[in-house]
Design a protein around this motif. Structure first.
Motif, PDB file in Angstrom:
ATOM      1  N   MET A   1     -25.576  24.326 -17.035  1.00  0.00           N
ATOM      2  CA  MET A   1     -24.852  23.971 -15.828  1.00  0.00           C
ATOM      3  C   MET A   1     -23.878  25.093 -15.439  1.00  0.00           C
ATOM      4  O   MET A   1     -23.073  25.548 -16.250  1.00  0.00           O
ATOM      5  N   LYS A   2     -23.953  25.545 -14.211  1.00  0.00           N
ATOM      6  CA  LYS A   2     -23.086  26.642 -13.781  1.00  0.00           C
ATOM      7  C   LYS A   2     -21.628  26.200 -13.712  1.00  0.00           C
ATOM      8  O   LYS A   2     -21.342  25.084 -13.292  1.00  0.00           O
ATOM      9  N   LYS A   3     -20.751  27.094 -14.082  1.00  0.00           N
ATOM     10  CA  LYS A   3     -19.331  26.816 -13.911  1.00  0.00           C
ATOM     11  C   LYS A   3     -18.961  27.129 -12.469  1.00  0.00           C
ATOM     12  O   LYS A   3     -19.483  28.052 -11.856  1.00  0.00           O
ATOM     13  N   TYR A   4     -18.026  26.362 -11.958  1.00  0.00           N
ATOM     14  CA  TYR A   4     -17.717  26.399 -10.550  1.00  0.00           C
ATOM     15  C   TYR A   4     -16.272  26.866 -10.354  1.00  0.00           C
ATOM     16  O   TYR A   4     -15.347  26.281 -10.917  1.00  0.00           O
ATOM     17  N   ILE A   5     -16.092  27.954  -9.616  1.00  0.00           N
ATOM     18  CA  ILE A   5     -14.773  28.555  -9.436  1.00  0.00           C
ATOM     19  C   ILE A   5     -14.385  28.564  -7.973  1.00  0.00           C
ATOM     20  O   ILE A   5     -15.177  28.949  -7.113  1.00  0.00           O
ATOM     21  N   HIS A   6     -13.174  28.115  -7.693  1.00  0.00           N
ATOM     22  CA  HIS A   6     -12.675  28.120  -6.321  1.00  0.00           C
ATOM     23  C   HIS A   6     -11.689  29.272  -6.164  1.00  0.00           C
ATOM     24  O   HIS A   6     -10.686  29.333  -6.864  1.00  0.00           O
ATOM     25  N   VAL A   7     -11.996  30.183  -5.255  1.00  0.00           N
ATOM     26  CA  VAL A   7     -11.161  31.351  -5.018  1.00  0.00           C
ATOM     27  C   VAL A   7     -10.438  31.196  -3.683  1.00  0.00           C
ATOM     28  O   VAL A   7     -11.075  30.988  -2.649  1.00  0.00           O
ATOM     29  N   VAL A   8      -9.118  31.265  -3.708  1.00  0.00           N
ATOM     30  CA  VAL A   8      -8.333  31.207  -2.470  1.00  0.00           C
ATOM     31  C   VAL A   8      -7.719  32.587  -2.265  1.00  0.00           C
ATOM     32  O   VAL A   8      -6.835  32.998  -3.010  1.00  0.00           O
ATOM     33  N   GLU A   9      -8.214  33.291  -1.264  1.00  0.00           N
ATOM     34  CA  GLU A   9      -7.818  34.689  -1.044  1.00  0.00           C
ATOM     35  C   GLU A   9      -8.015  35.013   0.430  1.00  0.00           C
ATOM     36  O   GLU A   9      -9.088  34.760   0.980  1.00  0.00           O
ATOM     37  N   ASP A  10      -6.974  35.543   1.087  1.00  0.00           N
ATOM     38  CA  ASP A  10      -7.110  35.793   2.527  1.00  0.00           C
ATOM     39  C   ASP A  10      -7.758  37.140   2.855  1.00  0.00           C
ATOM     40  O   ASP A  10      -8.201  37.353   3.966  1.00  0.00           O
ATOM     41  N   ASN A  11      -7.822  38.034   1.885  1.00  0.00           N
ATOM     42  CA  ASN A  11      -8.412  39.343   2.159  1.00  0.00           C
ATOM     43  C   ASN A  11      -9.934  39.265   2.013  1.00  0.00           C
ATOM     44  O   ASN A  11     -10.456  39.000   0.934  1.00  0.00           O
ATOM     45  N   GLU A  12     -10.615  39.515   3.123  1.00  0.00           N
ATOM     46  CA  GLU A  12     -12.066  39.345   3.162  1.00  0.00           C
ATOM     47  C   GLU A  12     -12.788  40.241   2.157  1.00  0.00           C
ATOM     48  O   GLU A  12     -13.745  39.830   1.510  1.00  0.00           O
TER      49      GLU A  12
END
Length: 123
Positions: A1-12
């Motif tokens: 099962m893949k681990k799921y990461i949420h990235v919050v970053e404003d720089n594209e």
């Protein structure tokens, strides 16, 4: 099962690089560009780890971090804060993040820290 990461970053550019790099390591990545995107994502499936930038156009990662850590559903989810501007002590005194990485960061170092929290984490 893949681990799921949420990235919050404003720089594209950074978002793109981090997403590209993490998917190479077989992580599932969700991206938010700002606090508003992040808040709406809270309705969906929860990630295994949050990677938050401090400086966001409509708020900051420390506020998001507090939100994560005070929410019953997410309080055990590891949070890594990344920042070019604030020092580590400030982030640690805010008391919410599990880890801190300063920008510019080395992508291998980032992955090592993510792995440490996902695999070495016992709550």
């Amino acid at each position: 099962m893949k681990k799921y990461i949420h990235v919050v970053e404003d720089n594209e550019d950074i978002r793109y690089i981090v997403e590209f790099f993490l998917s190479d390591y077989d992580y599932e990545v969700q991206l938010s560009a700002n606090v508003k995107d992040f808040i709406s994502s809270m309705q969906g499936p929860l990630p295994d780890l949050y990677l938050l930038d401090v400086m966001l156009p409509d708020g900051n990662g420390l506020e998001i971090c507090k939100h994560i850590k005070t929410n019953e559903r997410t309080k055990h989810t590891p949070v890594i804060i990344m920042s070019a501007h604030s020092n580590e002590n400030e982030v640690r005194t805010e008391g919410c993040a599990d880890d801190f990485i300063s920008k510019p960061f080395d992508l291998h170092d980032l992955v090592a820290r993510i792995e440490k929290h996902l695999h070495g984490h016992h709550s």
